[in-house]
Design a protein around this motif. Structure first.
Motif, PDB file in Angstrom:
ATOM      1  N   LEU A   8      10.570   3.560  -3.427  1.00  0.00           N
ATOM      2  CA  LEU A   8       9.557   2.822  -4.181  1.00  0.00           C
ATOM      3  C   LEU A   8       8.770   1.865  -3.295  1.00  0.00           C
ATOM      4  CD1 LEU A   8      11.477   1.967  -7.481  1.00  0.00           C
ATOM      5  CD2 LEU A   8       9.930   3.871  -7.032  1.00  0.00           C
ATOM      6  N   ILE A   9       9.387   1.429  -2.207  1.00  0.00           N
ATOM      7  CA  ILE A   9       8.696   0.531  -1.282  1.00  0.00           C
ATOM      8  C   ILE A   9       7.635   1.286  -0.494  1.00  0.00           C
ATOM      9  CG2 ILE A   9       8.999  -0.916   0.772  1.00  0.00           C
ATOM     10  CD1 ILE A   9      11.740  -1.666  -0.263  1.00  0.00           C
ATOM     11  N   ILE A  10       7.932   2.535  -0.107  1.00  0.00           N
ATOM     12  CA  ILE A  10       7.002   3.307   0.725  1.00  0.00           C
ATOM     13  C   ILE A  10       5.650   3.531   0.033  1.00  0.00           C
ATOM     14  CG2 ILE A  10       6.645   5.571   1.793  1.00  0.00           C
ATOM     15  CD1 ILE A  10       9.597   5.592   2.490  1.00  0.00           C
ATOM     16  N   PRO A  11       5.596   3.933  -1.245  1.00  0.00           N
ATOM     17  CA  PRO A  11       4.277   4.053  -1.883  1.00  0.00           C
ATOM     18  C   PRO A  11       3.517   2.729  -1.945  1.00  0.00           C
ATOM     19  CG  PRO A  11       5.918   5.272  -3.131  1.00  0.00           C
ATOM     20  CD  PRO A  11       6.666   4.458  -2.119  1.00  0.00           C
ATOM     21  N   ALA A  16      -0.930  -0.524   0.107  1.00  0.00           N
ATOM     22  CA  ALA A  16      -1.406  -1.763   0.725  1.00  0.00           C
ATOM     23  C   ALA A  16      -2.104  -1.495   2.056  1.00  0.00           C
ATOM     24  CB  ALA A  16      -0.230  -2.717   0.936  1.00  0.00           C
ATOM     25  N   THR A  17      -1.719  -0.410   2.738  1.00  0.00           N
ATOM     26  CA  THR A  17      -2.273  -0.129   4.060  1.00  0.00           C
ATOM     27  C   THR A  17      -3.566   0.679   4.001  1.00  0.00           C
ATOM     28  OG1 THR A  17      -0.036  -0.127   4.993  1.00  0.00           O
ATOM     29  CG2 THR A  17      -1.780   0.887   6.316  1.00  0.00           C
ATOM     30  N   PHE A  18      -3.621   1.666   3.126  1.00  0.00           N
ATOM     31  CA  PHE A  18      -4.726   2.624   3.164  1.00  0.00           C
ATOM     32  C   PHE A  18      -5.709   2.486   2.008  1.00  0.00           C
ATOM     33  CE2 PHE A  18      -1.224   4.668   5.462  1.00  0.00           C
ATOM     34  CZ  PHE A  18      -1.860   4.933   6.670  1.00  0.00           C
ATOM     35  N   ALA A  19      -5.432   1.629   1.038  1.00  0.00           N
ATOM     36  CA  ALA A  19      -6.358   1.490  -0.081  1.00  0.00           C
ATOM     37  C   ALA A  19      -7.626   0.782   0.368  1.00  0.00           C
ATOM     38  CB  ALA A  19      -5.705   0.725  -1.233  1.00  0.00           C
ATOM     39  N   GLY A  36      -3.190  10.349  -1.944  1.00  0.00           N
ATOM     40  CA  GLY A  36      -2.021  10.199  -1.077  1.00  0.00           C
ATOM     41  C   GLY A  36      -0.792   9.761  -1.846  1.00  0.00           C
ATOM     42  N   LEU A  37      -0.967   8.863  -2.818  1.00  0.00           N
ATOM     43  CA  LEU A  37       0.161   8.402  -3.623  1.00  0.00           C
ATOM     44  C   LEU A  37       0.739   9.539  -4.457  1.00  0.00           C
ATOM     45  CD1 LEU A  37      -1.058   4.896  -4.856  1.00  0.00           C
ATOM     46  CD2 LEU A  37       0.795   5.367  -3.262  1.00  0.00           C
ATOM     47  N   LEU A  38      -0.121  10.375  -5.001  1.00  0.00           N
ATOM     48  CA  LEU A  38       0.367  11.511  -5.774  1.00  0.00           C
ATOM     49  C   LEU A  38       1.149  12.476  -4.891  1.00  0.00           C
ATOM     50  CD1 LEU A  38      -2.718  12.259  -8.054  1.00  0.00           C
ATOM     51  CD2 LEU A  38      -0.498  11.387  -8.787  1.00  0.00           C
ATOM     52  N   PHE A 192       4.334   4.442  -7.442  1.00  0.00           N
ATOM     53  CA  PHE A 192       3.736   3.181  -7.002  1.00  0.00           C
ATOM     54  C   PHE A 192       3.893   2.116  -8.078  1.00  0.00           C
ATOM     55  CE2 PHE A 192      -0.005   0.376  -7.193  1.00  0.00           C
ATOM     56  CZ  PHE A 192       0.196  -0.322  -6.022  1.00  0.00           C
ATOM     57  N   PHE A 193       4.478   0.990  -7.690  1.00  0.00           N
ATOM     58  CA  PHE A 193       4.554  -0.192  -8.536  1.00  0.00           C
ATOM     59  C   PHE A 193       3.858  -1.334  -7.797  1.00  0.00           C
ATOM     60  CE2 PHE A 193       7.964   2.496  -9.961  1.00  0.00           C
ATOM     61  CZ  PHE A 193       8.008   2.317 -11.338  1.00  0.00           C
TER      62      PHE A 193
END
Length: 239
Positions: A8-11, A16-19, A36-38, A192-193
């Protein structure tokens, strides 16, 4: 549970990095991170479900001895063995009873969830606070009582299994399964949370792992867990 927390941390870190600005929470369609999240969520969910299946096979088939209850022995009663209770229901009756209870519980859960919004508006309580703080206490009351009862009988393996087992099922099975079902039904569900929720989950799992890794407990460790619960409750009330 730690692995599920990491997934859950990785998404959240990816978002936070690529948005791109504006950063949505949940991600907006134009922030550049949704695809990417999907992709990450679908692949991670498949891996988690496979690992959960392997965990059940490991626990029930190949290494059941590692999960058997080991009763504590004292010097004065080393020869005393606790009598094992025999089964009071056969398998078909137990399965039928479980199915019936599940159906009744589903209706109760739907009614309870439907009343959250009305309760929040009437008493001016944040919906997030009700869903994350109050509902778990009510919904898991029987589980909490059983865990405390087993702890009073000095059966820490059973107590830890009850307290942590349901969290493992939710994080490593239910959540990934919902993501896969959403994928099949063309619903964009991800792992993603928000950063706030992810950090709260991470610190909770971290403290629990630190306290239960020796298989023992005392009232001070219990107070620490209750204290963290109240801190998180205050944070979500303010949020």
């Amino acid at each position: 549970m730690t692995l599920a927390c990491i997934t859950l941390i990785i998404p959240a870190a990816y978002h936070a990095t690529f948005a791109r600005s504006p950063v949505g929470d949940p991600p907006a369609p134009d922030d550049g991170s949704k695809a990417g999240l999907l992709f990450i969520s679908h692949g991670t969910s498949i891996i988690l479900l496979a690992l959960y299946g392997a965990y059940l096979f490991f626990q029930l088939r190949t290494h059941p001895d590692l999960f058997k209850l080991r009763s504590p022995r004292n010097d004065d009663d080393e020869e005393e063995e606790e009598e094992e209770e025999g089964a009071k229901m056969n398998l078909p009756a137990a399965a039928l009873a479980l199915l019936g209870v599940t159906v009744v519980t589903s209706f109760c859960a739907d009614y309870l969830v439907a009343s959250i919004e009305e309760t929040a508006d009437r008493y001016n309580i944040p919906e997030t606070f009700i869903g994350l703080i109050l509902l778990p206490i009510v919904a898991n009351a029987a589980e909490h009582f059983t865990a405390v009862f087993m702890a009073m009988k000095n059966k820490m393996e059973v107590t830890i299994g009850i307290a942590v087992g349901s969290s493992i099922q939710i994080s490593a099975f239910v959540v990934p399964l919902l993501v896969i079902i959403g994928w099949i039904t063309k619903k964009d569900l991800t792992l993603f949370f928000s950063n706030f929720e992810t950090v709260a989950l991470f610190v909770s799992v971290l403290l629990v792992n630190m306290l239960i890794q020796d298989g023992k407990s005392n009232y001070m460790e219990g107070l620490m867990l209750i204290g963290l619960y109240f801190v998180i409750a205050l944070a979500f009330w303010a949020a």
